[in-house]
Motif scaffolding. Structure first.
Motif, PDB file in Angstrom:
ATOM      1  N   VAL A  74     -10.062  -7.556  -1.859  1.00  0.00           N
ATOM      2  CA  VAL A  74      -9.379  -8.844  -1.812  1.00  0.00           C
ATOM      3  C   VAL A  74      -8.563  -9.005  -3.089  1.00  0.00           C
ATOM      4  O   VAL A  74      -9.084  -8.855  -4.196  1.00  0.00           O
ATOM      5  CB  VAL A  74     -10.388 -10.003  -1.691  1.00  0.00           C
ATOM      6  N   ASP A  75      -7.282  -9.294  -2.928  1.00  0.00           N
ATOM      7  CA  ASP A  75      -6.402  -9.620  -4.053  1.00  0.00           C
ATOM      8  C   ASP A  75      -6.081 -11.106  -4.013  1.00  0.00           C
ATOM      9  O   ASP A  75      -5.886 -11.680  -2.935  1.00  0.00           O
ATOM     10  CB  ASP A  75      -5.100  -8.818  -3.993  1.00  0.00           C
ATOM     11  N   ILE A  76      -6.012 -11.715  -5.188  1.00  0.00           N
ATOM     12  CA  ILE A  76      -5.709 -13.148  -5.275  1.00  0.00           C
ATOM     13  C   ILE A  76      -4.483 -13.370  -6.145  1.00  0.00           C
ATOM     14  O   ILE A  76      -4.198 -12.580  -7.053  1.00  0.00           O
ATOM     15  CB  ILE A  76      -6.902 -13.936  -5.856  1.00  0.00           C
ATOM     16  N   ALA A 202      -4.329  -4.548  14.012  1.00  0.00           N
ATOM     17  CA  ALA A 202      -4.609  -3.159  13.656  1.00  0.00           C
ATOM     18  C   ALA A 202      -4.481  -2.912  12.164  1.00  0.00           C
ATOM     19  O   ALA A 202      -3.750  -3.608  11.448  1.00  0.00           O
ATOM     20  CB  ALA A 202      -3.658  -2.228  14.411  1.00  0.00           C
ATOM     21  N   THR A 203      -5.212  -1.920  11.678  1.00  0.00           N
ATOM     22  CA  THR A 203      -5.107  -1.497  10.278  1.00  0.00           C
ATOM     23  C   THR A 203      -3.700  -0.990  10.002  1.00  0.00           C
ATOM     24  O   THR A 203      -3.185  -0.129  10.725  1.00  0.00           O
ATOM     25  CB  THR A 203      -6.131  -0.385   9.981  1.00  0.00           C
ATOM     26  N   GLN A 204      -3.069  -1.501   8.948  1.00  0.00           N
ATOM     27  CA  GLN A 204      -1.681  -1.178   8.638  1.00  0.00           C
ATOM     28  C   GLN A 204      -1.579  -0.187   7.474  1.00  0.00           C
ATOM     29  O   GLN A 204      -2.450  -0.149   6.598  1.00  0.00           O
ATOM     30  CB  GLN A 204      -0.924  -2.456   8.281  1.00  0.00           C
ATOM     31  N   PRO A 205      -0.512   0.602   7.458  1.00  0.00           N
ATOM     32  CA  PRO A 205      -0.321   1.575   6.368  1.00  0.00           C
ATOM     33  C   PRO A 205      -0.367   0.960   4.975  1.00  0.00           C
ATOM     34  O   PRO A 205      -0.880   1.573   4.040  1.00  0.00           O
ATOM     35  CB  PRO A 205       1.060   2.167   6.686  1.00  0.00           C
ATOM     36  N   TYR A 206       0.180  -0.255   4.805  1.00  0.00           N
ATOM     37  CA  TYR A 206       0.189  -0.862   3.469  1.00  0.00           C
ATOM     38  C   TYR A 206      -1.229  -1.149   2.985  1.00  0.00           C
ATOM     39  O   TYR A 206      -1.487  -1.172   1.778  1.00  0.00           O
ATOM     40  CB  TYR A 206       1.045  -2.131   3.441  1.00  0.00           C
ATOM     41  N   GLU A 207      -2.165  -1.380   3.909  1.00  0.00           N
ATOM     42  CA  GLU A 207      -3.548  -1.609   3.507  1.00  0.00           C
ATOM     43  C   GLU A 207      -4.160  -0.323   2.954  1.00  0.00           C
ATOM     44  O   GLU A 207      -4.879  -0.329   1.940  1.00  0.00           O
ATOM     45  CB  GLU A 207      -4.363  -2.104   4.701  1.00  0.00           C
ATOM     46  N   ILE A 208      -3.875   0.786   3.621  1.00  0.00           N
ATOM     47  CA  ILE A 208      -4.375   2.078   3.152  1.00  0.00           C
ATOM     48  C   ILE A 208      -3.747   2.413   1.803  1.00  0.00           C
ATOM     49  O   ILE A 208      -4.420   2.913   0.897  1.00  0.00           O
ATOM     50  CB  ILE A 208      -4.075   3.174   4.194  1.00  0.00           C
ATOM     51  N   LEU A 213      -4.366   3.473  -3.783  1.00  0.00           N
ATOM     52  CA  LEU A 213      -3.783   3.243  -5.112  1.00  0.00           C
ATOM     53  C   LEU A 213      -4.803   2.671  -6.083  1.00  0.00           C
ATOM     54  O   LEU A 213      -4.817   3.009  -7.272  1.00  0.00           O
ATOM     55  CB  LEU A 213      -2.576   2.313  -4.995  1.00  0.00           C
ATOM     56  N   GLY A 214      -5.649   1.769  -5.584  1.00  0.00           N
ATOM     57  CA  GLY A 214      -6.681   1.196  -6.434  1.00  0.00           C
ATOM     58  C   GLY A 214      -6.221   0.051  -7.302  1.00  0.00           C
ATOM     59  O   GLY A 214      -6.947  -0.401  -8.195  1.00  0.00           O
ATOM     60  N   GLU A 215      -5.021  -0.448  -7.077  1.00  0.00           N
ATOM     61  CA  GLU A 215      -4.518  -1.602  -7.826  1.00  0.00           C
ATOM     62  C   GLU A 215      -3.549  -2.379  -6.948  1.00  0.00           C
ATOM     63  O   GLU A 215      -3.018  -1.839  -5.971  1.00  0.00           O
ATOM     64  CB  GLU A 215      -3.834  -1.162  -9.113  1.00  0.00           C
ATOM     65  N   PRO A 216      -3.332  -3.672  -7.253  1.00  0.00           N
ATOM     66  CA  PRO A 216      -2.470  -4.511  -6.405  1.00  0.00           C
ATOM     67  C   PRO A 216      -1.085  -3.910  -6.189  1.00  0.00           C
ATOM     68  O   PRO A 216      -0.513  -3.294  -7.095  1.00  0.00           O
ATOM     69  CB  PRO A 216      -2.393  -5.832  -7.181  1.00  0.00           C
ATOM     70  N   VAL A 217      -0.558  -4.102  -5.001  1.00  0.00           N
ATOM     71  CA  VAL A 217       0.764  -3.578  -4.655  1.00  0.00           C
ATOM     72  C   VAL A 217       1.813  -4.681  -4.618  1.00  0.00           C
ATOM     73  O   VAL A 217       3.000  -4.403  -4.461  1.00  0.00           O
ATOM     74  CB  VAL A 217       0.733  -2.844  -3.296  1.00  0.00           C
ATOM     75  N   GLU A 218       1.374  -5.936  -4.762  1.00  0.00           N
ATOM     76  CA  GLU A 218       2.315  -7.061  -4.741  1.00  0.00           C
ATOM     77  C   GLU A 218       2.356  -7.737  -6.109  1.00  0.00           C
ATOM     78  O   GLU A 218       1.318  -7.947  -6.751  1.00  0.00           O
ATOM     79  CB  GLU A 218       1.922  -8.078  -3.675  1.00  0.00           C
ATOM     80  N   ASP A 219       3.559  -8.094  -6.542  1.00  0.00           N
ATOM     81  CA  ASP A 219       3.728  -8.780  -7.819  1.00  0.00           C
ATOM     82  C   ASP A 219       3.009 -10.125  -7.797  1.00  0.00           C
ATOM     83  O   ASP A 219       2.996 -10.826  -6.781  1.00  0.00           O
ATOM     84  CB  ASP A 219       5.212  -9.007  -8.110  1.00  0.00           C
ATOM     85  N   GLY A 220       2.439 -10.476  -8.919  1.00  0.00           N
ATOM     86  CA  GLY A 220       1.789 -11.772  -9.025  1.00  0.00           C
ATOM     87  C   GLY A 220       0.370 -11.808  -8.496  1.00  0.00           C
ATOM     88  O   GLY A 220      -0.229 -12.886  -8.411  1.00  0.00           O
TER      89      GLY A 220
END
Length: 237
Positions: A74-76, A202-208, A213-220
């Motif tokens: 979970v990212d916040i 469905a599970t999406q590629p961005y989730e994988i 990666l092990g770190e957030p992929v979205e700014d903020g």
């Protein structure tokens, strides 16, 4: 270079670019991640065939044993961490995928029947992942909150984990232990129907990508260091 040659080269380059863009990483050194085109192979069973593996397989009369799980992060929004902001902005985000743990899965000898059963169990995990996402989204819409994952992910995941294990146990019993006629075909049909029914979750590629990666992929955004535990257990205690 004539015009036809130029167009031909342009098409080849465009196709190559599209192929590269559509490429999805579905594996790292530890795990195989569920996607529609991902198939479990004998080579993915990479745990050493130690005493535990031998004892487990002999106990249940199996040649292979697989470790399949639901993995989530979970990212916040960073604003959720600020004490100065009275009203939090932005929704938290869940990145979820079924994984086949390669280093946790062992093989004594190859068995084609068991292999297809484990593929089915992998798809059951995806079926449950979709149910989990759907329930979280419905909870968010019903309660109109922006931290539904940090609040309810553990509670709902535990419930779907239990359903997943129960379904696995039934498949094991019907297909591998009792060897009922047409049991695999019937289970395969049922799981496929449920996957199709909840295809929008469905599970999406961005989730994988996020999980690998092990770190957030979205700014903020930052990874939630803590999320609320199972509220059902808290109520019972």
């Amino acid at each position: 270079m004539n015009f036809k040659t130029f167009i031909f080269i342009l098409i080849i380059v465009a196709k190559s670019s599209a192929t590269a863009q559509n490429h999805v990483e579905t594996e790292d050194k530890d795990n195989l991640y569920w996607q529609p085109n991902v198939e479990i192979d004998y080579s993915h069973f990479q745990s050493e065939s130690d005493a535990d593996c031998i004892n487990y397989n002999e106990k249940y009369g199996l040649k292979m044993s697989a470790n399949i799980q639901l993995l989530g992060i979970v990212d916040i929004p960073k604003s959720h961490l600020s004490r100065k902001i009275k009203k939090r902005t932005g929704n938290d985000k869940l990145y979820l995928a079924p994984i086949f743990c390669k280093n946790c899965s062992c093989i004594l000898s190859e068995d084609s029947t068991e292999l297809v059963v484990y593929q089915l169990l992998f798809d059951v995990a995806e079926m449950c992942a979709r149910g989990l996402r759907k329930e979280l989204i419905e909870t968010q819409q019903e309660m109109n909150i922006n931290n539904v994952n940090a609040m309810f992910y553990t509670t709902i995941k535990n419930r779907w984990d239990e359903r997943m294990r129960g379904t696995w146990a039934s498949i094991y019993q019907d297909v591998l232990i009792q060897k009922k006629d047409s049991a695999y075909i019937e289970w395969r049909k049922l799981v496929d129907e449920m996957l199709e029914k909840n295809k929008d979750f469905a599970t999406q590629p961005y989730e994988i990508e996020r999980l690998i990666l092990g770190e957030p992929v979205e700014d903020g955004y930052v990874e939630a260091k803590t999320i609320i535990g199972d509220l059902k257990n808290n109520e019972e205690n």
